[in-house]
Design a protein around this motif. Structure first.
Motif, PDB file in Angstrom:
ATOM      1  N   GLY A 116      12.684  -7.311  -3.509  1.00  0.00           N
ATOM      2  CA  GLY A 116      12.528  -6.188  -2.638  1.00  0.00           C
ATOM      3  C   GLY A 116      13.462  -5.393  -2.281  1.00  0.00           C
ATOM      4  N   LEU A 117      14.677  -5.754  -2.520  1.00  0.00           N
ATOM      5  CA  LEU A 117      15.910  -4.942  -2.354  1.00  0.00           C
ATOM      6  C   LEU A 117      15.872  -3.656  -3.352  1.00  0.00           C
ATOM      7  CD1 LEU A 117      18.706  -7.341  -1.194  1.00  0.00           C
ATOM      8  CD2 LEU A 117      17.531  -5.483   0.185  1.00  0.00           C
ATOM      9  N   VAL A 118      15.570  -4.202  -4.531  1.00  0.00           N
ATOM     10  CA  VAL A 118      15.581  -3.403  -5.664  1.00  0.00           C
ATOM     11  C   VAL A 118      14.422  -2.344  -5.425  1.00  0.00           C
ATOM     12  CG1 VAL A 118      15.077  -3.265  -8.277  1.00  0.00           C
ATOM     13  CG2 VAL A 118      16.529  -4.837  -7.382  1.00  0.00           C
ATOM     14  N   GLY A 119      13.347  -2.674  -4.884  1.00  0.00           N
ATOM     15  CA  GLY A 119      12.027  -2.033  -4.772  1.00  0.00           C
ATOM     16  C   GLY A 119      12.634  -0.607  -3.734  1.00  0.00           C
ATOM     17  N   LEU A 120      13.251  -1.226  -2.662  1.00  0.00           N
ATOM     18  CA  LEU A 120      13.658  -0.324  -1.635  1.00  0.00           C
ATOM     19  C   LEU A 120      14.585   0.839  -2.220  1.00  0.00           C
ATOM     20  CD1 LEU A 120      14.089  -2.508   1.601  1.00  0.00           C
ATOM     21  CD2 LEU A 120      12.409  -1.151   0.994  1.00  0.00           C
ATOM     22  N   LEU A 121      15.470   0.353  -3.221  1.00  0.00           N
ATOM     23  CA  LEU A 121      16.561   1.266  -3.990  1.00  0.00           C
ATOM     24  C   LEU A 121      15.750   2.261  -4.657  1.00  0.00           C
ATOM     25  CD1 LEU A 121      19.390   2.147  -4.689  1.00  0.00           C
ATOM     26  CD2 LEU A 121      19.505   0.222  -6.119  1.00  0.00           C
ATOM     27  N   LEU A 122      14.872   1.738  -5.561  1.00  0.00           N
ATOM     28  CA  LEU A 122      14.020   2.654  -6.365  1.00  0.00           C
ATOM     29  C   LEU A 122      13.158   3.443  -5.522  1.00  0.00           C
ATOM     30  CD1 LEU A 122      12.714   0.036  -8.858  1.00  0.00           C
ATOM     31  CD2 LEU A 122      14.225   1.842  -9.412  1.00  0.00           C
ATOM     32  N   LEU A 123      12.698   3.274  -4.347  1.00  0.00           N
ATOM     33  CA  LEU A 123      11.930   4.275  -3.521  1.00  0.00           C
ATOM     34  C   LEU A 123      13.018   5.263  -3.114  1.00  0.00           C
ATOM     35  CD1 LEU A 123       9.892   1.667  -1.316  1.00  0.00           C
ATOM     36  CD2 LEU A 123       9.007   3.574  -2.751  1.00  0.00           C
ATOM     37  N   TYR A 124      14.325   5.095  -2.668  1.00  0.00           N
ATOM     38  CA  TYR A 124      15.259   5.762  -2.349  1.00  0.00           C
ATOM     39  C   TYR A 124      15.587   6.681  -3.373  1.00  0.00           C
ATOM     40  CZ  TYR A 124      19.828   7.708  -0.752  1.00  0.00           C
ATOM     41  OH  TYR A 124      20.838   8.663  -0.487  1.00  0.00           O
ATOM     42  N   ARG A 125      15.530   6.300  -4.463  1.00  0.00           N
ATOM     43  CA  ARG A 125      15.856   7.398  -5.826  1.00  0.00           C
ATOM     44  C   ARG A 125      14.332   7.895  -6.222  1.00  0.00           C
ATOM     45  NH1 ARG A 125      20.541   6.464  -8.261  1.00  0.00           N
ATOM     46  NH2 ARG A 125      19.596   7.112 -10.269  1.00  0.00           N
ATOM     47  N   ARG A 126      13.538   7.762  -5.609  1.00  0.00           N
ATOM     48  CA  ARG A 126      12.237   8.320  -5.934  1.00  0.00           C
ATOM     49  C   ARG A 126      11.718   8.041  -7.333  1.00  0.00           C
ATOM     50  NH1 ARG A 126      12.671  14.482  -3.509  1.00  0.00           N
ATOM     51  NH2 ARG A 126      13.363  14.040  -1.333  1.00  0.00           N
ATOM     52  N   ARG A 127      11.839   6.724  -7.620  1.00  0.00           N
ATOM     53  CA  ARG A 127      11.461   6.075  -9.041  1.00  0.00           C
ATOM     54  C   ARG A 127      10.202   5.270  -8.451  1.00  0.00           C
ATOM     55  NH1 ARG A 127      15.142   6.491 -12.801  1.00  0.00           N
ATOM     56  NH2 ARG A 127      13.666   5.924 -14.207  1.00  0.00           N
ATOM     57  N   TYR A 128       8.981   5.780  -8.197  1.00  0.00           N
ATOM     58  CA  TYR A 128       8.007   5.250  -7.671  1.00  0.00           C
ATOM     59  C   TYR A 128       7.189   4.403  -8.375  1.00  0.00           C
ATOM     60  CZ  TYR A 128       8.496   9.371  -4.209  1.00  0.00           C
ATOM     61  OH  TYR A 128       9.363  10.009  -3.379  1.00  0.00           O
ATOM     62  N   LEU A 161       8.382   2.666 -11.055  1.00  0.00           N
ATOM     63  CA  LEU A 161       9.184   1.496 -10.970  1.00  0.00           C
ATOM     64  C   LEU A 161       9.321   0.615  -9.700  1.00  0.00           C
ATOM     65  CD1 LEU A 161      12.276   2.914 -13.144  1.00  0.00           C
ATOM     66  CD2 LEU A 161      10.333   1.461 -14.034  1.00  0.00           C
ATOM     67  N   ALA A 162       9.194   1.528  -8.639  1.00  0.00           N
ATOM     68  CA  ALA A 162       9.151   0.567  -7.227  1.00  0.00           C
ATOM     69  C   ALA A 162       7.902  -0.239  -7.258  1.00  0.00           C
ATOM     70  CB  ALA A 162       8.968   1.643  -6.221  1.00  0.00           C
ATOM     71  N   ARG A 163       6.925   0.002  -7.671  1.00  0.00           N
ATOM     72  CA  ARG A 163       5.660  -0.522  -7.926  1.00  0.00           C
ATOM     73  C   ARG A 163       5.924  -1.887  -8.483  1.00  0.00           C
ATOM     74  NH1 ARG A 163       0.291   2.736  -9.353  1.00  0.00           N
ATOM     75  NH2 ARG A 163      -0.156   3.981  -7.542  1.00  0.00           N
ATOM     76  N   LEU A 164       6.546  -1.801  -9.718  1.00  0.00           N
ATOM     77  CA  LEU A 164       6.804  -3.006 -10.396  1.00  0.00           C
ATOM     78  C   LEU A 164       8.022  -4.152 -10.045  1.00  0.00           C
ATOM     79  CD1 LEU A 164       7.407  -1.243 -13.859  1.00  0.00           C
ATOM     80  CD2 LEU A 164       5.345  -2.414 -13.112  1.00  0.00           C
ATOM     81  N   ALA A 165       8.613  -3.555  -8.693  1.00  0.00           N
ATOM     82  CA  ALA A 165       9.470  -4.316  -8.141  1.00  0.00           C
ATOM     83  C   ALA A 165       8.718  -4.785  -6.887  1.00  0.00           C
ATOM     84  CB  ALA A 165      10.659  -3.478  -7.634  1.00  0.00           C
ATOM     85  N   ALA A 166       7.945  -4.220  -6.139  1.00  0.00           N
ATOM     86  CA  ALA A 166       7.348  -4.561  -5.017  1.00  0.00           C
ATOM     87  C   ALA A 166       6.398  -5.542  -5.152  1.00  0.00           C
ATOM     88  CB  ALA A 166       6.566  -3.433  -3.958  1.00  0.00           C
ATOM     89  N   ALA A 194       0.788  -1.038  -0.032  1.00  0.00           N
ATOM     90  CA  ALA A 194      -0.036   0.079  -0.059  1.00  0.00           C
ATOM     91  C   ALA A 194       0.962   1.205   0.060  1.00  0.00           C
ATOM     92  CB  ALA A 194      -1.043  -0.007   1.377  1.00  0.00           C
ATOM     93  N   ALA A 195       1.906   1.278   0.955  1.00  0.00           N
ATOM     94  CA  ALA A 195       2.672   2.319   0.841  1.00  0.00           C
ATOM     95  C   ALA A 195       3.339   2.530  -0.415  1.00  0.00           C
ATOM     96  CB  ALA A 195       3.757   2.168   2.090  1.00  0.00           C
ATOM     97  N   VAL A 196       3.877   1.653  -1.219  1.00  0.00           N
ATOM     98  CA  VAL A 196       4.549   1.816  -2.495  1.00  0.00           C
ATOM     99  C   VAL A 196       3.495   2.198  -3.304  1.00  0.00           C
ATOM    100  CG1 VAL A 196       5.676   0.606  -4.393  1.00  0.00           C
ATOM    101  CG2 VAL A 196       6.364  -0.113  -2.086  1.00  0.00           C
ATOM    102  N   TYR A 197       2.298   1.762  -3.549  1.00  0.00           N
ATOM    103  CA  TYR A 197       1.199   2.115  -4.467  1.00  0.00           C
ATOM    104  C   TYR A 197       0.877   3.570  -3.925  1.00  0.00           C
ATOM    105  CZ  TYR A 197       0.630  -2.740  -5.505  1.00  0.00           C
ATOM    106  OH  TYR A 197       0.876  -4.014  -6.039  1.00  0.00           O
ATOM    107  N   LEU A 198       0.759   3.822  -2.822  1.00  0.00           N
ATOM    108  CA  LEU A 198       0.283   5.362  -2.569  1.00  0.00           C
ATOM    109  C   LEU A 198       1.420   6.378  -2.727  1.00  0.00           C
ATOM    110  CD1 LEU A 198      -1.609   4.678   0.787  1.00  0.00           C
ATOM    111  CD2 LEU A 198      -2.380   5.482  -1.244  1.00  0.00           C
ATOM    112  N   CYS A 199       2.500   5.704  -2.806  1.00  0.00           N
ATOM    113  CA  CYS A 199       3.889   6.926  -3.244  1.00  0.00           C
ATOM    114  C   CYS A 199       3.539   7.591  -4.619  1.00  0.00           C
ATOM    115  CB  CYS A 199       5.151   6.159  -3.268  1.00  0.00           C
ATOM    116  SG  CYS A 199       5.664   5.922  -1.656  1.00  0.00           S
TER     117      CYS A 199
END
Length: 346
Positions: free
Chosen positions: A245-257, A259-264, A177-182
């Motif tokens: 999961g680790l890739v998703g966290l990295l994408l969140l850090y880089r504000r690639r929201y 793409l982070a969905r596509l990893a989470a 939910a947090a990733v999607y809401l970003c």
């Protein structure tokens, strides 16, 4: 062949429920943790705006899984429903209470009413995935024997593996939910709220990883067959889920929201499929295999044909629903107005 196909289709439906319905539940977790009516106003407004159009549709996947289990693997359906009727009843009541509270909160005008229905919505959003996770833990740990009500009514779902499954389910839902809401907040131009949900997503992702690592010892002691399957046959899926999961966290850090969905999503899906691979071909550990539980070939063929015909209507409809509200939040000249958020207390 037909039985394995039916099982794979059912697992796809379960995955869709975990990804869509799970994010729906997770939004309620952040609603619960948003704070008071003034401090949590922006968070609750985004939650209502994001899940409002689709929250009912997400439960289609749960109905799909239950009906297919009943039709294609009726002995497993009978054993699960009769042994685990308590957590399943709690989950069903949670789904009903959550939906009713969400609808009543939006229609309420008094602050005390919105707080009451909001609390019901938020608590149900935590308890429902927890109880569904305990059901998964009960099946995975071999505490559901074949037959009608052969398992213990309490210890079948209240045990270390089931509690682990419940906690992981809540954390995974909150993370999704947090990733999607970003991405939703960022698309509306609210960078501050997007960053706030990115921090929530990173925190919930790290918590999920920590609980999963701690769960290794739990599974080794409490569910040795599942542990063996996860560390052997299903190990590539476990590793793939951890990497995603680790890739998703990295994408969140880089504000690639986006793409982070596509990893989470693959991270959660990989762990769900790892469970299936670890347990296969057993549907009830130590008792019933896929071949043992499968219905007659004619029944399986009828189910699969019906599903293929229904998918022609269902899949495009759901795609249109999700895509419409994903791309329909913006309008010329500014952001789409959110529904009224809870009024601030005096």
């Amino acid at each position: 062949m037909l039985a394995n196909t039916a099982l794979a289709v059912m697992w796809v439906g379960l995955t869709c429920y975990a990804l869509f319905g799970g994010a729906d539940f997770g939004a309620g977790v952040w609603d619960l943790l948003a704070g008071g009516s003034r401090r949590g106003r922006e968070v609750r407004g985004l939650v209502e705006h994001s899940i409002g159009p689709v929250w009912e549709a997400n439960h289609v996947w749960l109905i799909f899984v239950v009906v297919l289990l009943w039709s294609a693997f009726s002995p497993v359906f009978a054993a699960v429903m009769s042994t685990l009727y308590l957590p399943l009843t709690f989950a069903a009541l949670g789904i009903i209470a959550r939906g009713a509270a969400f609808a009543f909160r939006k229609a309420s005008t008094e602050l005390w009413q919105r707080r009451l229905f909001g609390a019901c919505f938020a608590l149900s959003s935590v308890l429902t995935p927890f109880f569904l996770g305990t059901v998964a833990g009960a099946v995975a740990s071999g505490r559901v024997p074949p037959g009608i009500a052969r398992g213990d009514v309490i210890t079948s779902w209240w045990n270390p593996t089931s509690v682990l499954g419940g906690v992981l389910a809540v954390l995974a839902c909150a993370h999704l939910a947090a990733v999607y809401l970003c991405a939703d907040a960022d698309r509306e131009g609210d960078r501050v709220l997007a960053s706030a949900f990115a921090r929530r997503a990173v925190g919930s992702g790290l918590a999920s990883g920590a609980v999963a690592c701690a769960g290794i010892a739990v599974l080794h002691a409490d569910a040795p067959e599942l542990f063996h399957g996860l560390t052997h046959r299903a190990l590539p899926l476990v590793v793939a889920g951890a990497v995603a999961g680790l890739v998703g966290l990295l994408l969140l850090y880089r504000r690639r929201y986006v793409l982070a969905r596509l990893a989470a999503a693959p991270a959660v899906a990989a762990l769900l499929w790892a469970w299936g691979a670890a347990q296969y071909p057993a549907m009830l550990v130590g008792g019933v295999t896929v071949a043992d539980a499968a219905s007659d070939g004619a029944v399986l063929a009828a189910c699969l044909i019906s599903l293929a015909v229904g998918a022609v209507l269902l899949v495009p409809s759901l795609w249109l629903l999700y895509s419409t509200f994903q791309h329909g939040t913006e309008r010329a000249g500014g952001r789409h107005p959110r529904p009224p958020a809870p009024p601030a207390s005096p």
